[in-house]
Design a protein around this motif. Sequence first.
Motif, PDB file in Angstrom:
ATOM      1  N   GLU A  30       0.886  -1.435  -0.111  1.00 18.22           N
ATOM      2  CA  GLU A  30      -0.029  -0.014   0.071  1.00 18.22           C
ATOM      3  C   GLU A  30       0.851   1.121   0.039  1.00 18.22           C
ATOM      4  OE1 GLU A  30      -2.659  -0.378   3.384  1.00 18.22           O
ATOM      5  OE2 GLU A  30      -3.031  -2.183   3.152  1.00 18.22           O
ATOM      6  N   PHE A  31       0.432   2.377  -0.702  1.00 16.96           N
ATOM      7  CA  PHE A  31       1.358   3.405  -0.770  1.00 16.96           C
ATOM      8  C   PHE A  31       0.252   4.898  -0.427  1.00 16.96           C
ATOM      9  CE2 PHE A  31       3.307   0.691  -3.857  1.00 16.96           C
ATOM     10  CZ  PHE A  31       4.410   0.765  -3.570  1.00 16.96           C
ATOM     11  N   PHE A  39      -0.353   4.748  -7.774  1.00 16.78           N
ATOM     12  CA  PHE A  39       0.169   4.398  -6.208  1.00 16.78           C
ATOM     13  C   PHE A  39      -1.494   4.192  -5.519  1.00 16.78           C
ATOM     14  CE2 PHE A  39       3.430   6.802  -7.770  1.00 16.78           C
ATOM     15  CZ  PHE A  39       4.514   6.283  -7.064  1.00 16.78           C
ATOM     16  N   THR A  40      -2.743   4.377  -6.234  1.00 17.85           N
ATOM     17  CA  THR A  40      -3.912   3.916  -5.517  1.00 17.85           C
ATOM     18  C   THR A  40      -4.192   2.517  -5.351  1.00 17.85           C
ATOM     19  OG1 THR A  40      -5.004   4.269  -7.707  1.00 17.85           O
ATOM     20  CG2 THR A  40      -4.599   6.335  -6.262  1.00 17.85           C
ATOM     21  N   GLY A  41      -4.884   2.392  -4.545  1.00 13.01           N
ATOM     22  CA  GLY A  41      -5.369   0.745  -4.301  1.00 13.01           C
ATOM     23  C   GLY A  41      -4.273  -0.126  -3.649  1.00 13.01           C
ATOM     24  N   ASN A  88       2.206  -9.026  11.144  1.00 15.88           N
ATOM     25  CA  ASN A  88       3.247  -8.041  11.294  1.00 15.88           C
ATOM     26  C   ASN A  88       3.567  -7.281   9.771  1.00 15.88           C
ATOM     27  OD1 ASN A  88       4.029  -8.840  13.772  1.00 15.88           O
ATOM     28  ND2 ASN A  88       5.364 -10.427  13.343  1.00 15.88           N
ATOM     29  N   TYR A  89       4.229  -6.308   9.669  1.00 19.01           N
ATOM     30  CA  TYR A  89       4.413  -5.808   8.420  1.00 19.01           C
ATOM     31  C   TYR A  89       5.649  -4.540   8.534  1.00 19.01           C
ATOM     32  CZ  TYR A  89       1.878  -1.596  10.388  1.00 19.01           C
ATOM     33  OH  TYR A  89       1.337  -0.378  11.156  1.00 19.01           O
ATOM     34  N   HIS A 111       3.017  -6.002   3.233  1.00 17.98           N
ATOM     35  CA  HIS A 111       2.349  -7.130   4.450  1.00 17.98           C
ATOM     36  C   HIS A 111       2.874  -8.533   3.677  1.00 17.98           C
ATOM     37  CE1 HIS A 111      -0.371  -4.552   6.699  1.00 17.98           C
ATOM     38  NE2 HIS A 111      -0.120  -3.826   5.599  1.00 17.98           N
ATOM     39  N   PHE A 112       3.018  -9.426   4.332  1.00 18.89           N
ATOM     40  CA  PHE A 112       3.673 -10.802   3.999  1.00 18.89           C
ATOM     41  C   PHE A 112       2.399 -11.743   4.432  1.00 18.89           C
ATOM     42  CE2 PHE A 112       7.445  -8.474   3.984  1.00 18.89           C
ATOM     43  CZ  PHE A 112       8.201  -9.136   3.031  1.00 18.89           C
TER      44      PHE A 112
END
Length: 282
Positions: A30-31, A39-41, A88-89, A111-112
């Motif tokens: 995510e940005f 960069f959206t979504g 976690n991220y 995110h993983f």
Amino acid sequence: MSLNTAHANDGVLLHAGECILLFCDNVTMEFHGQEQPEFTGTKRGRIYLTTHRMIFNAKDRKERMQSFSFPFITLSEVELEQPMFGANYIKGKCRAQPNGNWVGECKFKLHFKSGGAIEFGQAMLRAASMASRNGPGYEAPPPYQPPTSDWYAAPPPAYQAAPQGYYGWMPPTNVFPEVPPANSVYMTDMPPPYPGINSPYVSGGVPQGQGAWGGHPPQQNGNPGWANPNYNPQANQADAKAAEAAQSAYYDPNRPQCAYVPPPAYYESPPSFQQATEKKDQ
């Protein structure tokens, strides 16, 4: 960082001499802070940690952001988040490279879905710390330079970390045992414009330290390794000592949730008061 410059033929596009340290096929990004539609979504795809940067590749061919390149030198405020509730991220801030198809800076979250965020983040920060000691720092990211030649299938060493490791450090491949699928890693003859964790090479192919190509990296116009016209091999005589120190400098044990990249240790410590006094007495 550059936008849509690190993909080719549904795979990842590397610089000459660059090697993949870790690979994970189930991540989301995510940005924030950018209004460009790319960069959206939420982005879903693959993440690569290489000797020089981090690269995200989208799985959906219709995604506006097909790839995003994160050279270590463009990253700041990187933290490994361990929330009480939730997975976690990794989060951080990145700056754009000139000519990189976007401008300014943005924040990101990685995110993983299959786990491993902390191990990946610690490996990324250690690699960034080691890379920072292999060349001069920059006040601003170097410009992105498009390849001057066609891309081609990368040789086998590009698919994984060097078996002998890097100055005694091995990336956590036990947590990320997968390697990129066959015929999905491509390379150009353009060397990266910034240093990586494999030490810079002197013109002519003589390695300084241990490289990812077993001491015989490909040559690019007599300047293998990375494209730094101001590189001075004498400035890197302390590489081995600096890299050894970097092995424990990538995060604060007292604050394991917050990691950082220390500044390059190019200079010796100042003399003690006693040493300075003895010199004056002589």
